[in-house]
Write a protein that holds these residues in place. Structure first.
Motif, PDB file in Angstrom:
ATOM      1  N   ALA A  43       0.842  -1.196  -0.003  1.00  0.00           N
ATOM      2  CA  ALA A  43      -0.026   0.015  -0.029  1.00  0.00           C
ATOM      3  C   ALA A  43       0.858   1.378  -0.037  1.00  0.00           C
ATOM      4  O   ALA A  43       0.490   2.236  -0.750  1.00  0.00           O
ATOM      5  CB  ALA A  43      -0.948  -0.098   1.355  1.00  0.00           C
ATOM      6  N   ALA A  44       2.016   1.255   0.769  1.00  0.00           N
ATOM      7  CA  ALA A  44       2.649   2.295   0.845  1.00  0.00           C
ATOM      8  C   ALA A  44       3.794   2.626  -0.173  1.00  0.00           C
ATOM      9  O   ALA A  44       3.863   3.558  -0.892  1.00  0.00           O
ATOM     10  CB  ALA A  44       3.214   2.594   2.303  1.00  0.00           C
ATOM     11  N   THR A  45       4.524   1.335  -0.472  1.00  0.00           N
ATOM     12  CA  THR A  45       5.709   1.677  -1.323  1.00  0.00           C
ATOM     13  C   THR A  45       5.313   0.716  -2.719  1.00  0.00           C
ATOM     14  O   THR A  45       5.430  -0.478  -2.611  1.00  0.00           O
ATOM     15  CB  THR A  45       7.146   1.144  -0.870  1.00  0.00           C
ATOM     16  OG1 THR A  45       6.931  -0.058  -0.118  1.00  0.00           O
ATOM     17  CG2 THR A  45       7.565   2.016   0.395  1.00  0.00           C
ATOM     18  N   VAL A  46       5.304   1.325  -3.745  1.00  0.00           N
ATOM     19  CA  VAL A  46       5.020   0.647  -4.941  1.00  0.00           C
ATOM     20  C   VAL A  46       6.546   0.685  -5.685  1.00  0.00           C
ATOM     21  O   VAL A  46       6.920   1.850  -6.123  1.00  0.00           O
ATOM     22  CB  VAL A  46       4.003   1.104  -5.817  1.00  0.00           C
ATOM     23  CG1 VAL A  46       4.120   0.215  -7.237  1.00  0.00           C
ATOM     24  CG2 VAL A  46       2.744   1.204  -4.873  1.00  0.00           C
ATOM     25  N   SER A  47       7.236  -0.137  -6.089  1.00  0.00           N
ATOM     26  CA  SER A  47       8.508  -0.044  -6.845  1.00  0.00           C
ATOM     27  C   SER A  47       8.412  -0.038  -8.140  1.00  0.00           C
ATOM     28  O   SER A  47       7.796  -0.818  -8.688  1.00  0.00           O
ATOM     29  CB  SER A  47       9.586  -1.218  -6.203  1.00  0.00           C
ATOM     30  OG  SER A  47       9.108  -2.428  -6.912  1.00  0.00           O
ATOM     31  N   ARG A  48       8.963   1.128  -8.799  1.00  0.00           N
ATOM     32  CA  ARG A  48       8.814   1.144 -10.175  1.00  0.00           C
ATOM     33  C   ARG A  48      10.200   1.393 -10.959  1.00  0.00           C
ATOM     34  O   ARG A  48      11.234   1.836 -10.122  1.00  0.00           O
ATOM     35  CB  ARG A  48       7.830   2.227 -10.428  1.00  0.00           C
ATOM     36  CG  ARG A  48       6.484   1.898 -10.315  1.00  0.00           C
ATOM     37  CD  ARG A  48       5.617   2.844 -10.911  1.00  0.00           C
ATOM     38  NE  ARG A  48       5.595   4.198 -10.240  1.00  0.00           N
ATOM     39  CZ  ARG A  48       4.733   5.202 -10.471  1.00  0.00           C
ATOM     40  NH1 ARG A  48       4.073   5.173 -11.494  1.00  0.00           N
ATOM     41  NH2 ARG A  48       5.132   6.444  -9.995  1.00  0.00           N
ATOM     42  N   PHE A  49      10.659   0.844 -12.026  1.00  0.00           N
ATOM     43  CA  PHE A  49      11.814   1.044 -12.840  1.00  0.00           C
ATOM     44  C   PHE A  49      11.747   2.576 -13.296  1.00  0.00           C
ATOM     45  O   PHE A  49      12.106   2.484 -14.472  1.00  0.00           O
ATOM     46  CB  PHE A  49      12.036  -0.060 -13.780  1.00  0.00           C
ATOM     47  CG  PHE A  49      12.090  -1.319 -13.106  1.00  0.00           C
ATOM     48  CD1 PHE A  49      13.170  -1.567 -12.347  1.00  0.00           C
ATOM     49  CD2 PHE A  49      11.116  -2.382 -13.451  1.00  0.00           C
ATOM     50  CE1 PHE A  49      13.278  -2.907 -11.742  1.00  0.00           C
ATOM     51  CE2 PHE A  49      11.246  -3.501 -12.656  1.00  0.00           C
ATOM     52  CZ  PHE A  49      12.189  -3.934 -12.008  1.00  0.00           C
ATOM     53  N   MET A  50      11.781   3.427 -12.505  1.00  0.00           N
ATOM     54  CA  MET A  50      12.146   4.756 -13.156  1.00  0.00           C
ATOM     55  C   MET A  50      12.505   5.571 -12.062  1.00  0.00           C
ATOM     56  O   MET A  50      12.617   5.328 -10.638  1.00  0.00           O
ATOM     57  CB  MET A  50      10.636   5.388 -13.619  1.00  0.00           C
ATOM     58  CG  MET A  50       9.554   5.331 -12.557  1.00  0.00           C
ATOM     59  SD  MET A  50       7.790   5.676 -13.153  1.00  0.00           S
ATOM     60  CE  MET A  50       8.023   7.289 -13.775  1.00  0.00           C
ATOM     61  N   SER A  51      13.032   6.725 -12.592  1.00  0.00           N
ATOM     62  CA  SER A  51      13.795   7.764 -11.441  1.00  0.00           C
ATOM     63  C   SER A  51      12.488   8.436 -10.863  1.00  0.00           C
ATOM     64  O   SER A  51      11.643   8.657 -11.316  1.00  0.00           O
ATOM     65  CB  SER A  51      14.506   8.745 -12.399  1.00  0.00           C
ATOM     66  OG  SER A  51      13.615   9.534 -13.218  1.00  0.00           O
ATOM     67  N   SER A  52      12.843   8.575  -9.616  1.00  0.00           N
ATOM     68  CA  SER A  52      11.956   9.151  -8.725  1.00  0.00           C
ATOM     69  C   SER A  52      11.671  10.959  -8.874  1.00  0.00           C
ATOM     70  O   SER A  52      12.949  11.335  -9.237  1.00  0.00           O
ATOM     71  CB  SER A  52      12.321   9.439  -7.244  1.00  0.00           C
ATOM     72  OG  SER A  52      13.695   9.754  -7.046  1.00  0.00           O
ATOM     73  N   HIS A  53      10.508  11.202  -9.266  1.00  0.00           N
ATOM     74  CA  HIS A  53      10.745  12.853  -9.128  1.00  0.00           C
ATOM     75  C   HIS A  53      10.253  13.539  -7.983  1.00  0.00           C
ATOM     76  O   HIS A  53       9.575  12.934  -7.108  1.00  0.00           O
ATOM     77  CB  HIS A  53       9.287  12.975 -10.277  1.00  0.00           C
ATOM     78  CG  HIS A  53       9.582  12.526 -11.645  1.00  0.00           C
ATOM     79  ND1 HIS A  53      10.202  13.627 -12.804  1.00  0.00           N
ATOM     80  CD2 HIS A  53       9.431  11.377 -12.307  1.00  0.00           C
ATOM     81  CE1 HIS A  53      10.441  12.874 -13.768  1.00  0.00           C
ATOM     82  NE2 HIS A  53      10.010  11.638 -13.329  1.00  0.00           N
ATOM     83  N   SER A  54      10.762  14.803  -8.047  1.00  0.00           N
ATOM     84  CA  SER A  54      10.379  15.563  -6.771  1.00  0.00           C
ATOM     85  C   SER A  54       9.255  15.896  -6.798  1.00  0.00           C
ATOM     86  O   SER A  54       8.499  16.418  -7.910  1.00  0.00           O
ATOM     87  CB  SER A  54      11.317  16.886  -6.976  1.00  0.00           C
ATOM     88  OG  SER A  54      10.764  17.589  -5.846  1.00  0.00           O
ATOM     89  N   THR A  55       8.284  15.668  -5.770  1.00  0.00           N
ATOM     90  CA  THR A  55       6.955  16.163  -5.477  1.00  0.00           C
ATOM     91  C   THR A  55       6.682  17.493  -4.795  1.00  0.00           C
ATOM     92  O   THR A  55       5.830  17.826  -4.453  1.00  0.00           O
ATOM     93  CB  THR A  55       6.020  15.108  -4.795  1.00  0.00           C
ATOM     94  OG1 THR A  55       6.932  14.815  -3.609  1.00  0.00           O
ATOM     95  CG2 THR A  55       6.052  13.779  -5.536  1.00  0.00           C
ATOM     96  N   GLU A  56       8.067  17.938  -4.616  1.00  0.00           N
ATOM     97  CA  GLU A  56       8.124  19.242  -3.715  1.00  0.00           C
ATOM     98  C   GLU A  56       7.230  20.364  -4.503  1.00  0.00           C
ATOM     99  O   GLU A  56       7.620  20.689  -5.466  1.00  0.00           O
ATOM    100  CB  GLU A  56       9.432  19.760  -3.557  1.00  0.00           C
ATOM    101  CG  GLU A  56       9.779  20.687  -2.595  1.00  0.00           C
ATOM    102  CD  GLU A  56      11.003  21.075  -2.236  1.00  0.00           C
ATOM    103  OE1 GLU A  56      11.791  21.221  -3.027  1.00  0.00           O
ATOM    104  OE2 GLU A  56      11.250  21.483  -1.003  1.00  0.00           O
ATOM    105  N   THR A  57       6.399  21.138  -3.915  1.00  0.00           N
ATOM    106  CA  THR A  57       5.873  22.337  -4.530  1.00  0.00           C
ATOM    107  C   THR A  57       6.590  23.438  -4.454  1.00  0.00           C
ATOM    108  O   THR A  57       7.533  23.725  -3.604  1.00  0.00           O
ATOM    109  CB  THR A  57       4.621  22.635  -3.848  1.00  0.00           C
ATOM    110  OG1 THR A  57       4.634  23.182  -2.661  1.00  0.00           O
ATOM    111  CG2 THR A  57       3.510  21.475  -3.926  1.00  0.00           C
TER     112      THR A  57
END
Lengths: 182, 152
Positions: free
Chosen positions: B24-38
C-alpha cells in the motif's frame, strides 16, 4: 620523453615537505596551504577544491581573494559593528578582500569576437587567392562538354531518348509541337 | 553449458520479472523518482535553511551555490533570510555578492525582475545598512584584469 617524465616525477617527489604527516588528508592540506597562503577557506566552492574562480553559476568561491593582512583584519573588526557606520570606501574594500572581480567586471565583453572574425576572414580571402592561382596555373581547362552548344546538344539528346517520361524532363516536352509544354 | 547459463539467468531475473505484491505504501517502479516538492515548499525549505540561528559562512555559501543551480530567481523572502544570515556571521561582502548574483540571475528580464526584488528588499537593506551594487559603483566595470588565458 620518458626521461622528461621521470625528471618531472622526481622533482614532484623532492618538493613534498619532508616533515609532512603520514595521513593523506593532512599532507594535502599542507600542500594546499603552499598554494593559497594564509587565505581563509570559507566555503565549498564549485568542486570542493580550495581555489578562487569568479563564476556566475557558482557565485561563492571557496576561499577569500586576499590574505588577511593587518588592514583587512582591522576592517573585519569594524565589520562586526553596525554596517551603517561603514563608509563606501570601506564597503568596497571589504568586498575586494573577499572577491576579486564584480559580476559586471568578469562578465564584461572582451571584444575578442572582432579579432576572431577578422582573422577568419583573412584566411578565407587567402583561400580564395589560392583557388584562383590553382585555376590559372595548375588545372587544365574545362572539358568540351561544358560549352554552351555541347550542353544544348546533350539536352536535345535527352529529350530524343525520352528520359524520365512520367514525372521528369521528357514529360514536360511536347513531342507533337516539338517544344516545351506550356 | 547453455542450460547452466539459462538456469542462472532465470534465477537472477526471477525477482525482477515476477510481479511483486503491491504494498500500500511503497510501490517499486523502474523509473527515476520525481520531486513532488511544490514551489512553496521549496521556498520555505531555503528560507528555513538561511533562517537557522547557528548557520555559518560555509553554509550560506553552499546554500547560495545550490540555490543558484536551479532555474529560477529566488523569492525576496529567501534573499531576506540570506542577507540576515550574512549579518549574523558578520560578512558584508557576502551580502553584496548575493545582490550582484541575483541581478545576474534575472538574465534577459533584469529590467523587470531586479527592480522588484530591490523594492522588496529595501527595508532589509536599510535596516542592515547594506548598499546595493549600484550604490557601490559595482554595476559598471571598474577593475580590468588581463584574462589568465592571455597572460603567457
Amino acid at each position: 620523453m620518458a626521461g622528461t617524465l621521470v625528471a618531472l616525477g622526481l622533482r614532484a617527489i623532492r618538493h613534498v615537505p619532508k616533515n609532512a604527516p603520514l595521513q593523506a588528508s593532512a599532507a594535502m592540506s599542507s600542500y594546499t596551504r603552499t598554494l593559497i597562503g594564509k587565505r581563509e577557506i570559507v566555503g565549498f566552492g564549485f568542486n570542493g577544491e580550495p581555489s578562487y574562480v569568479d563564476r556566475a553559476d557558482f557565485p561563492m568561491p571557496a576561499i577569500r581573494w586576499k590574505e588577511p593582512t593587518s588592514d583587512v583584519q582591522a576592517l573585519r573588526e569594524k565589520e562586526k559593528g553596525d554596517w551603517k557606520n561603514l563608509s563606501v570606501e570601506e564597503k568596497k574594500a571589504l568586498y575586494r578582500a573577499s572577491f576579486c572581480q564584480t559580476f559586471a567586471e568578469f562578465k564584461a565583453p572582451t571584444g575578442e569576437w572582432k579579432s576572431l572574425i577578422g582573422i577568419s576572414l583573412i584566411f578565407v580571402s587567402g583561400a580564395i587567392w589560392v583557388f584562383y592561382a590553382l585555376k590559372a596555373f595548375v588545372y587544365s581547362p574545362l572539358p568540351e562538354s561544358f560549352k554552351e552548344e555541347n550542353r544544348e546538344a546533350q539536352l536535345r539528346r535527352i529529350i530524343d531518348l525520352q528520359v524520365n517520361p512520367v514525372q521528369g524532363i521528357a514529360s514536360k516536352w511536347d513531342y507533337e509541337k516539338d517544344d516545351w509544354k506550356k | 553449458m547453455f542450460r547452466t547459463t539459462a538456469v542462472r539467468a532465470q534465477s537472477i531475473f526471477r525477482n525482477a520479472l515476477t510481479p511483486k505484491k503491491a504494498h500500500a505504501a511503497t510501490v517499486s517502479r523502474f523509473m527515476s523518482s520525481h520531486s513532488t516538492e511544490t514551489d512553496e515548499q521549496f521556498d520555505t525549505r531555503f528560507e528555513n535553511f538561511f533562517n537557522r540561528k547557528d548557520i555559518d559562512g560555509w553554509e550560506i555559501r553552499r546554500g547560495i551555490n545550490d540555490l543558484w543551480g536551479h532555474d529560477l530567481v529566488p523569492e525576496p523572502k529567501i534573499l531576506i533570510a540570506a542577507l540576515k544570515a550574512c549579518r549574523r556571521v558578520n560578512d558584508f561582502a557576502l551580502a553584496v555578492r548575493i545582490l550582484e548574483a541575483v541581478k545576474d540571475k534575472c538574465g534577459p528580464k533584469v529590467g523587470e525582475i531586479y527592480p522588484y526584488i530591490i523594492q522588496e528588499l529595501k527595508p532589509t537593506l536599510t535596516e542592515l545598512g547594506i548598499s546595493t551594487p549600484e550604490e557601490l559603483g559595482f554595476d559598471k566595470p571598474e577593475l580590468n584584469l588581463e584574462s589568465v588565458f592571455h597572460i603567457h
